[in-house]
Design an enzyme around this catalytic site. Sequence first.
Site, PDB file in Angstrom:
ATOM      1  CB  THR A  23       2.082  -6.758   2.377  1.00  0.00           C
ATOM      2  OG1 THR A  23       1.781  -5.486   1.796  1.00  0.00           O
ATOM      3  CG2 THR A  23       1.079  -7.776   1.931  1.00  0.00           C
ATOM      4  CD  GLU A  79      -3.234   6.773   2.933  1.00  0.00           C
ATOM      5  OE1 GLU A  79      -4.221   6.103   3.281  1.00  0.00           O
ATOM      6  OE2 GLU A  79      -2.516   7.388   3.740  1.00  0.00           O
TER       7      GLU A  79
END
Length: 414
Positions: free
Chosen positions: A197, A283
Amino acid sequence: MEKNTAENNGIKYISGGVCAPRGFRASGTACGIKGSIGKKDLALIASDTMCSAAAVYTSNKVKGAPLEVTKKNISDGKALAIICNSGNANTCAPNGKELAEKTCRLTAESLGADERDIVVCSTGVIGQELHIEPFERGVPVLVSELDPEGSHEAAQAIMTTDTVPKEIAVELELGGRICRIGGIAKGSGMINPNMATMLAFITTDAAISPEILDSVLKEDVKTSFNQICVDGDTSTNDMTVVLANGMAGNAVIDGEGNDLEAFKAALHEVTVSLAKMLARDGEGATKLIECRVEGAADDEQARTISKTVIASDLLKAAMFGADANWGRVLCAVGYAPGSFSTDDIDVEMASDKGKVTVCRGSRHEEYSEEKASEILSADEIRIRIDMHQGKSSAIAWGCDLTYDYVKINGDYRS
């Protein structure tokens, strides 16, 4: 695994993050890498005793210098501490490897340890030079401020465009001993991992051999971190690290058995929880999207289809607009890698506001657009796809695609 289900399986949620397990301390400080005065950009996690260590890394061919150094340092399956800076990725940068090695040396000297027992990580802007002076200022401060309640400070210090720190901790019983697993993670953009990740640091006081820990982690990420997607970009610095110091006093897990299965379940609870936090904090995101594929021919097919659907920009944009455009789901299923039939697919969309079947047998199913829009207005959306081809299932997590994603990435370096 939902929280209630986890607790029914003997896994209990607790506070403390990476410091919940015995013998771990952490800290975070501002050393000037981000340029903003007082903005934390350097984190340290340290164990009181040597740990079994395992890690998985990005599959991107362009890799940050810290990954190479860390891979070498933990090749013996051991580590004592993790040092991580944010604001600069130390990737494609002058003297990147040398700087990562110097950072390990500085950290080891301050801890009274061997530099080969340090995990080093960086995250931030790619292609900019990183200097050693901020580390020379910051590392001694980190060591002096190591705290058994310092997980939150470390979680803050590894953030880049993240809007919130990400922490989790659980406890379980292994052989009559209470063991704990804690984790922190960062990541908001450039999230489409394969092998790891963005950055995730996991600690445990369970005793487990390095070989078994390595095997468990590599298997776990297939259905946790590898199943998230924010924007389809795989970072150059992805890394997941697990440190296990054995201070819980359980019998060492060095092979198959009930203790190993219980450890796997608890670790998966931590990794999936962090993965969902990462997806939710994408985001510009306003919604967490979960895609569950059922009735697949095998596990790999289920994982691939669910991840492909969750990565579709068209679907993500539709979810932002609360538009039940199920054709985008089938479109994504259709271009997913692999060989399978698309003739009998059902699609259901749901949230805490209700659920609606929008497609049955790969054909339109009558439904209320108004009701569907209301369901998709929630901040957590669930898409269920039934392939009707087998008994395998998998879940992937992502987020909606918003105007703010473009704004954030349009001026990322400024």
